[in-house]
Design an enzyme around this catalytic site. Structure first.
Site, PDB file in Angstrom:
ATOM      1  N   GLY A 236       0.831  -1.201   0.000  1.00 60.61           N
ATOM      2  CA  GLY A 236       0.000   0.000   0.000  1.00 60.61           C
ATOM      3  C   GLY A 236       0.867   1.252   0.000  1.00 60.61           C
ATOM      4  CB  SER A 237       0.185   4.656   1.242  1.00 57.06           C
ATOM      5  OG  SER A 237      -1.030   4.749   0.545  1.00 57.06           O
TER       6      SER A 237
END
Lengths: 384, 687
Positions: free
Chosen positions: B328-329
């Site tokens: 993810g981020s």
């Protein structure tokens, strides 16, 4: 009526295939096989189907010997160079992509797993005998140097795997050819002398050299360990030393007449490890005593003398050298195994011909003895 | 004529050689015969005495297995002695009858009988085999009184493995179990000395450090040569060499920190790896849920095994080592670093973020919380802009991303000192060709590159890889093979060997570029997505939140955590380091199916940093709230770490015989343990 005369009878057609073997040699081998089967039954009757398997292996060996004996030595000579080349190529392939087990890279996976060093046991004497045949009548010292190079390449590759036992066997097979080809005594004697002094020095100073941390040249740690174990088996009673100690007890307790077949306490109470393979001689000596041992050694001597006789009578340089080398290699197997079990040589995994259990060994012995038979036959055929 | 003469000469010489060879053979066999006469005639009496009236047995003495202690010396794995009742089959005439009558004196269950039978098949008849383990003092006394009835049966003191902290750090420690048939077969390929060293050894490390440091922990087997009478009684000891106990493993892990993290996870699943970026030492290596390794030591029973193996939570899966997740981020700082290194973007390059990135007619979106506007690199990281990194990924292309991020350790094994590590996936065009079989799947589509920028797509990494990468970035490029073990101590000589992390070639990161990323990640903790979690911290930290999809969301479908079943919710991730200017710790943490990164993962990171940098542990109240994901910054009065005791497992009580052993009707214990190594399915990989 006439066509009956024209067609040779079955016996006439089979006669050249079935006869012409060297009788005394065959007899000696038969005695060896009988002793082997007897002891295999005695040592292994309480652990599985070793006896039957040993018999099967013997039949296989006999079949191979019988078939190889039909091949003329001239044909064998044509095989020498290709066999040697393939053998060395396989060894190089093993060094590059071989399989490693227990720290040794000895096997090659070509669909089936093979051990290329086995090929060299036969290919080596074939190749050298071929070489000296080529140089017949014009032999120069340089030719011996070439032979040495042909010998050192595969031996070095096998020693690097590492497989000290096999490399010594291949080396000795080659050295025997060179010896029979007439290498000068002036080169042989100094080497023998140096070896004798070296071994003497080792036995005398073994305690110091076997200390931990002492590095030996050339040999690896485990090889040093084996030699040290031979000098003082009590240092390693769990490993190889255990084999040596228990082997000695078995042999000694057998005495002159032995404890009788199937009666060996050492053998049957599992004190002798590998009692049907490498250490079967200990069981044999325990159960059949000095009498049995002398019988075995005499039979071996008889077979070996007959082999040397075949070599002496052989028609060509190639056959002479090959027969001589095969005979002495057979001696090496027997001597190294019995010497190891009785504690005068280091522990090397070499089986006792005809007595130890093992399919591979039986096949290669059948092959070697078949060649010997073929040489004996070719002599006879020429005489007749 | 001369040629013929030459041939004759040569033949004569050859015959001479044959005679020499014959002499050689005779001398060799002569020596052998002399040796045989020496043994069989001269030493016959002595040797036959040794063979017949006395038998020498070589009895291996199994060494004490090495202990495992944490970096502060807290014992994590040790041994205790307990009595076992053992039978030597070769000395017993009728085994079944003996066992039956033994059963009248001491309780022997079907389970014990089965175990004994199995071992009987696998061992030599003169080896002594346990029929019952862990006898109580009373049972020992009862047997001793009746001992005369049972020749060939003996009480022996044997060592058992014990993990005093129970479930704490079970994935890290692993466990030992009986050597099974597969392992025996594998052992046949060991060299002779190693095999001899395992004569008498019954247990072997199966998982975790117990497995990967097996050779250090095992020790060197000693032996006794015992002379026994014909009746089998030991007459005297001839020679002996004591066993050398196994070495002590001193971990780099701080067990109190590890236990705290495991407690903070509560019933939630997930993993955390914390590394010291200065030297690659692993400070915490958490995988939740855990299990009690003590259950495995003597063969786990069927019920416990089923509970562990079939649980939907997969407690036997070492998530830190083998669980792969889309980052993810948390991937964004590494993307930014790659952009700076390659010069694709400078720190001040402004990207207009209008929340949607269009590529090939497809819209790539942003979370609802994102605000539109012009963004430079720092803002893009602090606010976790998706569009900034979509376009960056597009500009770089998959192969450049791969080549830049691979050196951080993504998509390959870190080389940690534990077996079973997985590689994860760092995609490239080449990777896709190898990964898929069908030709149409092997082609890389440009559209697949876009979501790589925000750590989705094929990206799939372990927390160990994430933490290692974070550590490298935080330290400005120092790379190590992470080490769980710090020192190995020889118990006899007291000598300590440092198992320092294997230093790899440092990454040539430019300090000014590293400063940009550190500053941006610091911004995340000050004013970004994890600002509320790090409010009031006594140090400056840098971090990045991440949310990874556990399932794909169909187009035009809004994600709603509340509506979804728990196992389908997003994973919460956080990567972080502290202090910003002189990083002493870097970590990666995931809480499975817990939603936003700031909600579940970051609070755990905050408490780890508090522990390591200020020596404070959260209050009881704070722990309870954090377990439910209801805290941001710590609440309540923190406790100095030295005042908080370690959680103790139930194992010690078992060891002391206070708790009766679970003894249902379990079949083959060893066959159960053999299947333990979890075949990791990646929890949370994208469909």
């Amino acid at each position: 009526m006439s066509h009956v005369f024209d067609r040779p009878s079955l016996w006439q057609r089979l006669q050249p295939v079935l006869t012409g073997f060297d009788g005394p040699m065959l007899l000696g081998l038969l005695v060896l096989a009988t002793l082997g089967m007897t002891e295999m039954y005695s040592a292994g009757f309480d652990s599985g189907t070793r006896f039957a398997d040993h018999g099967r292996n013997m039949l296989l060996g006999a079949l191979i010997m019988f078939s190889v004996a039909q091949v003329s030595p001239q044909r064998l000579m044509r095989l020498a160079v290709p066999l040697y080349t393939v053998g060395v190529a396989l060894l190089i392939a093993t060094a590059l992509f071989g399989m490693t087990k227990k720290g040794a890279t000895r096997w090659l996976n070509l669909g089936v797993v093979i051990q290329p060093s086995e090929v060299l046991k036969i290919a080596m004497p074939l190749m050298l005998a071929w070489w000296f045949q080529k140089r017949e009548g014009q032999l120069r010292p340089l030719d011996f140097a070439v032979a040495a190079v042909l010998l050192v390449i595969p031996v070095g590759l096998i020693a690097k795997q590492p497989d000290l036992g096999t490399s010594l066997l291949v080396l000795s097979a080659g050295v025997y050819v060179i010896f029979f080809a007439g290498l000068s005594w002036r080169l042989i004697l100094p080497v023998l002398l140096a070896a004798a002094i070296g071994i003497g020095a080792l036995v005398a100073t073994g305690d110091d050299l076997c200390q931990d941390g002492v590095q030996w040249p050339v040999l690896r740690e485990y090889q040093k360990h084996r030699i040290c174990t031979l000098l003082d088996p009590t240092k390693d009673p769990l490993g190889k030393g255990f084999h040596i100690i228990q082997g000695k007890i078995a042999i000694g307790s057998g005495g002159i007449t032995g404890k009788g077949l199937m009666q060996g306490t050492q053998t049957h109470l599992e004190f002798i490890p590998e009692r049907t393979t490498d250490f079967i001689f200990a069981s044999y000596a325990e159960e059949l005593g000095l009498v049995g041992v002398l019988g075995l050694i005499l039979t071996f001597t008889f077979v070996l003398m007959r082999g040397l006789f075949i070599a002496a009578e052989a028609p060509t340089v190639f056959t002479r050298l090959l027969a001589g080398s095969i005979t002495l290699s057979f001696f090496t197997y027997a001597m190294v195994n019995m010497g190891m079990v009785s504690g005068i040589l280091p522990v090397v995994g070499i089986p006792l011909p005809f007595i130890s259990y093992g399919g591979t060994a039986m096949v290669s012995q059948g092959l070697a003895l078949g060649i010997l038979m073929a040489i004996a036959r070719s002599r006879r055929l020429m005489q007749s | 004529v001369t040629e013929l003469k030459n041939l004759k000469l040569e033949l004569d010489r050859f015959r001479l050689r044959i005679i020499a060879a014959a002499v050689f053979v005779l001398v060799g066999f002569g020596l052998l015969t002399a040796r045989m006469v020496y043994l069989q005639v001269l030493h016959h009496e002595e040797l036959s005495t040794r063979a017949e009236s006395n038998r020498i047995a070589v009895v291996p003495i199994v060494p004490n297995r090495g202990r495992i202690v944490d970096r502060n010396g807290v014992v994590l794995a040790t041994n205790y002695t307990a009595y076992t009742l053992e039978i030597t089959p070769s000395k017993v005439d009728d085994l079944d009858a003996t066992i039956n009558s033994l059963g009248e004196v001491i309780e022997i269950q079907t389970r014990d009988r089965r175990r004994f039978k199995r071992q009987l098949e696998e061992s030599k008849s003169f080896e002594s085999l346990p029929i019952r383990t862990r006898l109580s003092d009373e049972e020992v006394a009862r047997f001793i009184a009746q001992r005369f009835r049972f020749p060939g049966v003996e009480i022996k003191a044997r060592l058992f493995r014990n993990y005093p902290l129970g479930e704490t750090a079970s994935h890290l420690l692993g466990y030992i179990g009986r050597i099974n048939q597969t392992e025996k077969t594998a052992m046949e390929d060991w060299d002779d000395e190693a095999q001899a060293n395992y004569r008498g050894t019954e247990y072997i490390g199966k998982l975790g450090l117990e497995q990967s440091y097996e050779t250090e922990l095992h020790g060197i087997t000693g032996f006794e040569q015992i002379e026994t009478s014909a009746g089998g009684r030991a007459v005297r000891r001839l020679a002996s060499q004591p066993a050398t106990p196994g070495n002590t493993l001193v971990l780099s892990v701080d067990i109190k920190l590890q236990a705290m993290v495991e407690e903070l996870f509560g019933d939630r699943r997930g993993a955390l790896v914390a590394i010291d970026p200065r030297n690659g030492e692993v400070l915490a290596f958490v995988s939740k849920p855990t299990f009690d390794p003590n259950l495995f030591v003597d063969g786990i029973d069927v019920d416990n095994w089923r509970n562990l193996n079939e649980s939907i939570d997969k407690p036997l899966l070492n998530r830190a080592l083998r669980g792969t997740y889309p980052p993810g981020s948390t991937f964004k700082p590494f993307m930014a670093m790659a952009a700076l290194t390659t010069g694709k973007r400078s720190a001040s390059t402004i990207i207009q973020d209008n929340l949607v990135f269009n590529f090939g007619g497809r819209n790539f979106g942003s979370p609802e919380t994102d605000r539109p506007g012009p963004k430079d690199m720092r803002t893009a990281i602090v606010t976790s802009s998706n569009v900034y990194f979509y376009s960056l990924a597009n500009e770089m292309g998959v192969d450049l991303i791969h080549d830049q991020l691979m050196p951080f350790g993504f998509g390959r094994k870190t080389g940690i000192d534990m077996e079973g590590e997985v590689t994860g996936d760092l995609p490239s065009t080449e990777w896709k060709r190898r990964k898929f079989k069908r030709p149409e799947q092997q082609k890389w589509y440009a559209g697949e590159t876009i979501s790589l920028g925000i750590g989705q797509g094929y990206n799939n990494f372990t927390m160990l890889q994430m933490a290692t990468a974070m550590s490298t970035l935080a330290s400005g490029g120092l790379r190590f093979e992470p080490r769980l073990v710090r020192e190995i101590e020889d118990l006899v000589t007291r000598e300590k060997r440092t198992v320092s992390s294997q230093a790899l070639t440092p990454l040539p990161l430019k300090p000014e570029n590293v400063a940009v990323i550190r500053d941006a990640m610091n911004g995340v903790a000050i004013s970004g997505t994890s600002a509320r979690v790090f409010a009031g911290a006594a140090y400056q930290s840098g971090g990045k939140t991440g949310t990874a999809q556990a399932v794909g969301i169909r187009q035009n479908e809004k994600y709603s955590g509340a509506r979804m079943a728990e196992h389908l919710r997003d994973h919460s991730l956080y990567i972080a380091f502290a202090p910003v200017n002189n990083p002493q710790i870097a970590l990666a943490v995931i809480v499975e199916n817990a939603g936003w990164g700031s909600a579940a993962a970051a609070p755990i990171a905050r408490r780890v940093f508090d522990y390591v940098l200020t020596g404070q542990m959260p209050s009881v109240e704070d722990i309870a709230l954090t377990q439910k994901g209801l805290t941001m910054a710590p609440v309540g009065t923190p406790r100095p770490k030295d005042t908080v005791p370690l959680p103790m497992g139930t194992a010690t009580s078992v060891a002391l015989g206070l708790v009766p052993l679970a003894a249902a009707e379990p079949a083959s214990a060893a066959s159960a343990t053999s299947g333990v190594a979890p075949t990791a399915s990646a929890p949370g990989s994208l469909p």
